[in-house]
Each structure stands twice: as structure tokens, then as C-alpha cells.
Design a protein around this motif. Structure first.
Motif, PDB file in Angstrom:
ATOM      1  N   PRO A  10      -3.051   6.358  -2.538  1.00 30.72           N
ATOM      2  CA  PRO A  10      -1.808   7.244  -2.181  1.00 30.72           C
ATOM      3  C   PRO A  10      -2.142   8.028  -1.014  1.00 30.72           C
ATOM      4  O   PRO A  10      -2.995   8.397  -0.514  1.00 30.72           O
ATOM      5  N   CYS A  11      -0.922   8.782  -0.739  1.00 28.27           N
ATOM      6  CA  CYS A  11      -0.941   9.560   0.559  1.00 28.27           C
ATOM      7  C   CYS A  11      -1.957  10.962  -0.025  1.00 28.27           C
ATOM      8  O   CYS A  11      -1.910  11.313  -1.042  1.00 28.27           O
ATOM      9  N   ASN A  12      -2.819  11.306   1.130  1.00 29.09           N
ATOM     10  CA  ASN A  12      -3.685  12.382   0.922  1.00 29.09           C
ATOM     11  C   ASN A  12      -4.744  12.023  -0.096  1.00 29.09           C
ATOM     12  O   ASN A  12      -5.718  12.874  -0.431  1.00 29.09           O
ATOM     13  N   TRP A  13      -5.174  10.779  -0.153  1.00 34.28           N
ATOM     14  CA  TRP A  13      -6.138  10.227  -1.339  1.00 34.28           C
ATOM     15  C   TRP A  13      -7.320  10.417  -0.538  1.00 34.28           C
ATOM     16  O   TRP A  13      -7.582  10.331   0.598  1.00 34.28           O
TER      17      TRP A  13
ATOM     18  N   VAL B 202      -9.653   7.784   5.802  1.00 32.00           N
ATOM     19  CA  VAL B 202      -8.925   6.425   5.888  1.00 32.00           C
ATOM     20  C   VAL B 202     -10.079   5.431   5.669  1.00 32.00           C
ATOM     21  O   VAL B 202      -9.665   4.235   4.867  1.00 32.00           O
ATOM     22  N   LEU B 203     -11.340   5.450   6.289  1.00 30.73           N
ATOM     23  CA  LEU B 203     -12.251   4.648   6.106  1.00 30.73           C
ATOM     24  C   LEU B 203     -12.836   4.666   4.563  1.00 30.73           C
ATOM     25  O   LEU B 203     -12.846   3.577   3.967  1.00 30.73           O
ATOM     26  N   ASP B 204     -12.980   5.580   3.932  1.00 28.96           N
ATOM     27  CA  ASP B 204     -13.160   5.556   2.316  1.00 28.96           C
ATOM     28  C   ASP B 204     -12.064   4.764   1.634  1.00 28.96           C
ATOM     29  O   ASP B 204     -12.378   4.255   0.767  1.00 28.96           O
ATOM     30  N   ALA B 205     -10.633   5.142   2.178  1.00 31.40           N
ATOM     31  CA  ALA B 205      -9.693   4.222   1.549  1.00 31.40           C
ATOM     32  C   ALA B 205      -9.885   2.694   1.609  1.00 31.40           C
ATOM     33  O   ALA B 205      -9.661   1.959   0.968  1.00 31.40           O
ATOM     34  N   LEU B 206     -10.025   2.386   3.016  1.00 33.19           N
ATOM     35  CA  LEU B 206     -10.262   1.055   3.317  1.00 33.19           C
ATOM     36  C   LEU B 206     -11.331   0.390   2.643  1.00 33.19           C
ATOM     37  O   LEU B 206     -11.110  -0.633   1.932  1.00 33.19           O
ATOM     38  N   GLN B 207     -12.401   1.262   2.367  1.00 30.61           N
ATOM     39  CA  GLN B 207     -13.634   0.448   1.632  1.00 30.61           C
ATOM     40  C   GLN B 207     -13.371   0.571   0.343  1.00 30.61           C
ATOM     41  O   GLN B 207     -14.121  -0.310  -0.475  1.00 30.61           O
ATOM     42  N   SER B 208     -12.427   1.404  -0.185  1.00 23.29           N
ATOM     43  CA  SER B 208     -12.506   1.134  -1.533  1.00 23.29           C
ATOM     44  C   SER B 208     -11.928  -0.119  -2.295  1.00 23.29           C
ATOM     45  O   SER B 208     -11.710  -0.318  -3.348  1.00 23.29           O
ATOM     46  N   ASP B 209     -10.951  -0.981  -1.218  1.00 21.02           N
ATOM     47  CA  ASP B 209     -10.257  -1.919  -1.632  1.00 21.02           C
ATOM     48  C   ASP B 209      -9.358  -1.693  -2.716  1.00 21.02           C
ATOM     49  O   ASP B 209      -9.094  -2.872  -3.661  1.00 21.02           O
TER      50      ASP B 209
ATOM     51  N   GLU C 128      -8.506   9.526  -8.208  1.00 27.00           N
ATOM     52  CA  GLU C 128      -7.929   8.225  -8.741  1.00 27.00           C
ATOM     53  C   GLU C 128      -7.096   7.249  -7.787  1.00 27.00           C
ATOM     54  O   GLU C 128      -6.229   7.733  -7.174  1.00 27.00           O
ATOM     55  N   HIS C 129      -7.320   5.967  -7.969  1.00 25.55           N
ATOM     56  CA  HIS C 129      -6.476   4.896  -7.119  1.00 25.55           C
ATOM     57  C   HIS C 129      -5.177   4.763  -7.930  1.00 25.55           C
ATOM     58  O   HIS C 129      -5.052   5.089  -8.931  1.00 25.55           O
ATOM     59  N   LEU C 130      -4.282   4.241  -7.368  1.00 28.21           N
ATOM     60  CA  LEU C 130      -2.934   4.034  -8.031  1.00 28.21           C
ATOM     61  C   LEU C 130      -3.283   2.836  -8.707  1.00 28.21           C
ATOM     62  O   LEU C 130      -3.668   1.677  -8.229  1.00 28.21           O
TER      63      LEU C 130
END
Length: 184
Positions: free
Chosen positions: A170-173, A159-166, A178-180
């Protein structure tokens, strides 16, 4: 309980330092506040009590990922309502906690647990709560588990990685995927 978008409260707590805990009480403790690591992401996780069964499994798992969190400019703070002396004693007598790299904060007055809304109304201890706080002190992720159920620290890192990606994730990213991309 605090939720996403809330400001994480100010605090100043005594902690057992991360790293090998010594028995010299003059060097084992430090004071940590919300300003100690200003400008960094913070992972603040609460556990109910020292010398229990589920708690050390989580603490050790977060400790093993400490380097991964540090690579993401994130500091990890573990908190319970036990005193710094109980934390130190637990670390000295629990094989898996002796070299724990993260500090164990003592919220003996239960002020931080109350301010975050994670003090159990029935047990008087902190719930098994997790917060990811951004460099502006805003809660970006919050979760709480039943006292009997341990967390998945790897999921918190994801989740931290996802938040920091800005980006839209998607689910289970996972980091590197790849981002959406919304249609234009």
C-alpha cells in the motif's frame, strides 16, 4: 523516456571508482557496463552537471545509503554527461564527495542519456532521472524531476523494498510492515 517494463539499454562507460578517490589517474578510473554487475538489481540515477548546487546533495544522499542498497543486492551507479576527469576533479575538491562509495559514470557522448530518454532537449544535459532495474535488466521504477528539484533517495530505497517483496504494497508501505491481502 524509458518506463516500467522496458529493457534498460546496453552501455559501457568510464567511471571514477567508488571509495576514496586518489590522484593517481592510473587507478582512479574503471570501465562499467550493463554487464559489470550482471544478476544484481541496479539503481541508475542521472544528474545534470558536476560543480552545481542541487546535484551534490543528491549524490551524497545516495552514497550514504549505498550500504542499504548493497544489503538488498543492488548496485548504485551515478551518471552525468560530464567527463571522468571532471568527476574526479569534483570529487577531489568537494569535501562531501571525496569518500563517495558509488562510481560516477561519464556519459560524455550522451549515449546512455539519449537511450534512456532523459537527455534534456533544451539544456543538452541529463535530466534528474532515476531507474531501478531488476536482475533481468527490466526497468521496474522510473522517475524524473525538474532540474531544480532534488530527489528523495530514501523513497527510492522504500520502492526497491516494495519491488523486492513481490507482494502488494500500500501507499507509504515500509519494509517490515504488512502487505495487502486481497479477499479470497
Amino acid at each position: 523516456m524509458l518506463t516500467v517494463g522496458d529493457t534498460f539499454p546496453s552501455f559501457t562507460l568510464t567511471a571514477v571508482k567508488g571509495g576514496p578517490a586518489g590522484i593517481d589517474l592510473k587507478t582512479a578510473f574503471t570501465e562499467i557496463s550493463d554487464q559489470t554487475d550482471a544478476g544484481k538489481w541496479k539503481l541508475v540515477f542521472f544528474w545534470p552537471k558536476d560543480f552545481t548546487f542541487v546535484c551534490p546533495t543528491e549524490i551524497v544522499a545516495f552514497g550514504k545509503l549505498n550500504g542499504e542498497f548493497a544489503d538488498r543486492d543492488t548496485v548504485v551507479y551515478g551518471v552525468s554527461t560530464d567527463s571522468e576527469f571532471v568527476h574526479l576533479n569534483w570529487r577531489l575538491h568537494h569535501e562531501d564527495l571525496r569518500t563517495l562509495e558509488i562510481p560516477m559514470l561519464a556519459d560524455i557522448k550522451r549515449e546512455l542519456a539519449q537511450a534512456t530518454g532523459v537527455l534534456s532537449r533544451t539544456e543538452g544535459v541529463a535530466l534528474r532521472a532515476t531507474f531501478l532495474v531488476d536482475p533481468d535488466n527490466i526497468v521496474r521504477y522510473a522517475s524524473v524531476n525538474d532540474l531544480s528539484v532534488g530527489r528523495n533517495p530514501q523513497e527510492v530505497l522504500r520502492v526497491l523494498d516494495a519491488l523486492q517483496s513481490d507482494e502488494l504494497c500500500p501507499c507509504n508501505w515500509n519494509k517490515g510492515e504488512e502487505h495487502l491481502r486481497p479477499a479470497a
